[in-house]
Design a protein around this motif. Sequence first.
Motif, PDB file in Angstrom:
ATOM      1  N   SER A   1      -8.652  -0.190   5.827  1.00 21.09           N
ATOM      2  CA  SER A   1      -9.064   0.596   4.653  1.00 21.09           C
ATOM      3  C   SER A   1     -10.163  -0.149   3.893  1.00 21.09           C
TER       4      SER A   1
ATOM      5  N   LYS B   1      -2.523  -1.843   3.933  1.00 19.75           N
ATOM      6  CA  LYS B   1      -2.878  -1.023   5.104  1.00 19.75           C
ATOM      7  C   LYS B   1      -4.156  -1.535   5.755  1.00 19.75           C
TER       8      LYS B   1
ATOM      9  N   CYS C   1      -7.860  -1.697   1.224  1.00 22.26           N
ATOM     10  CA  CYS C   1      -6.703  -2.500   1.592  1.00 22.26           C
ATOM     11  C   CYS C   1      -6.866  -3.340   2.856  1.00 22.26           C
TER      12      CYS C   1
ATOM     13  N   THR D   1      -1.010   9.387  -0.471  1.00 17.35           N
ATOM     14  CA  THR D   1      -2.149   8.869  -1.252  1.00 17.35           C
ATOM     15  C   THR D   1      -3.420   8.742  -0.427  1.00 17.35           C
TER      16      THR D   1
ATOM     17  N   CYS E   1       0.558   4.241   0.813  1.00 16.41           N
ATOM     18  CA  CYS E   1       0.542   5.122   1.982  1.00 16.41           C
ATOM     19  C   CYS E   1       1.463   4.612   3.087  1.00 16.41           C
TER      20      CYS E   1
ATOM     21  N   ARG F   1      -9.795  13.050  -0.914  1.00 17.78           N
ATOM     22  CA  ARG F   1     -11.112  12.553  -1.346  1.00 17.78           C
ATOM     23  C   ARG F   1     -11.980  12.314  -0.117  1.00 17.78           C
TER      24      ARG F   1
ATOM     25  N   GLU G   1      -7.169   3.081  -4.612  1.00 18.63           N
ATOM     26  CA  GLU G   1      -8.183   4.143  -4.744  1.00 18.63           C
ATOM     27  C   GLU G   1      -7.767   5.169  -5.793  1.00 18.63           C
TER      28      GLU G   1
ATOM     29  N   VAL H   1       1.391   0.634  -4.509  1.00 17.66           N
ATOM     30  CA  VAL H   1       0.126   0.765  -5.245  1.00 17.66           C
ATOM     31  C   VAL H   1      -0.901   1.437  -4.335  1.00 17.66           C
ATOM     32  N   CYS H   2      -1.713   2.287  -4.915  1.00 14.45           N
ATOM     33  CA  CYS H   2      -2.861   2.826  -4.191  1.00 14.45           C
ATOM     34  C   CYS H   2      -4.103   2.518  -5.017  1.00 14.45           C
TER      35      CYS H   2
ATOM     36  N   SER I   1       0.860  -1.187   0.000  1.00  9.20           N
ATOM     37  CA  SER I   1       0.000   0.000   0.000  1.00  9.20           C
ATOM     38  C   SER I   1       0.895   1.236   0.000  1.00  9.20           C
TER      39      SER I   1
HETATM   40 FE1  SF4 Z   1      -3.398   3.495   1.360  1.00 13.44          FE
HETATM   41 FE2  SF4 Z   1      -6.002   3.819   1.071  1.00 13.44          FE
HETATM   42 FE3  SF4 Z   1      -4.438   3.909  -1.060  1.00 13.44          FE
HETATM   43 FE4  SF4 Z   1      -4.838   1.575   0.236  1.00 13.44          FE
HETATM   44  S1  SF4 Z   1      -6.331   2.768  -0.894  1.00 13.44           S
HETATM   45  S2  SF4 Z   1      -2.901   2.408  -0.528  1.00 13.44           S
HETATM   46  S3  SF4 Z   1      -4.988   2.296   2.334  1.00 13.44           S
HETATM   47  S4  SF4 Z   1      -4.420   5.344   0.624  1.00 13.44           S
END
Ligand code: SF4
Length: 153
Positions: free
Chosen positions: A104, A101, A107, A14, A8, A50, A41, A38-39, A6
């Motif tokens: 989420s 993460k 995630c 992100t 973040c 967001r 979202e 990778v994110c 993730s």
């Molecule tokens: Fe982090 Fe949220 Fe992106 Fe997953 S979707 S990588 S938890 S910011």
Amino acid sequence: MKILVSACLLGLPTRYDSRSKPDEKILKLLEKHILIPVCPEQLGGLPTPRPRCEILGGHGWTGKEKVVDEFGCDRTESYLKGAKLTLEIARLLKVSVAILKSKSPSCGKYLVYDGSFSGRLVPGKGVTAFLLEKNGVKVFEENEVFMDNNGLR
Ligand code: SF4
């Protein structure tokens, strides 16, 4: 080892609130592993910052729920798109392990918010964690990563 992570967790801004919150333990993995951020979202086309999103139904994602933002807009398509692109990246790069993460709606592996935007956590998975696991990627949360003298275990 190549590991999907993730974004973040590496401090990339992100997150929904666009803050940088690196996890030092995950950053340390860079010494011995190739981490691929990778994110889902952002990959799904959502902006940063967001609105917060949660999965309706009170049990996380099982393939048929809706993901809505705090204003009631249906964001399910973006979440699905991000999850599918994340899986595509894993396949393209032949990565079979991911560290994602916790909590989420994309995630989370064990707990997610229940869809009421009241801060209540329930057992369940985020959309991307669900899809990766379903397709054979071994998913860990950041809290499951332990380091010893030999590195990740
Ligand atoms: Fe982090 Fe949220 Fe992106 Fe997953 S979707 S990588 S938890 S910011």
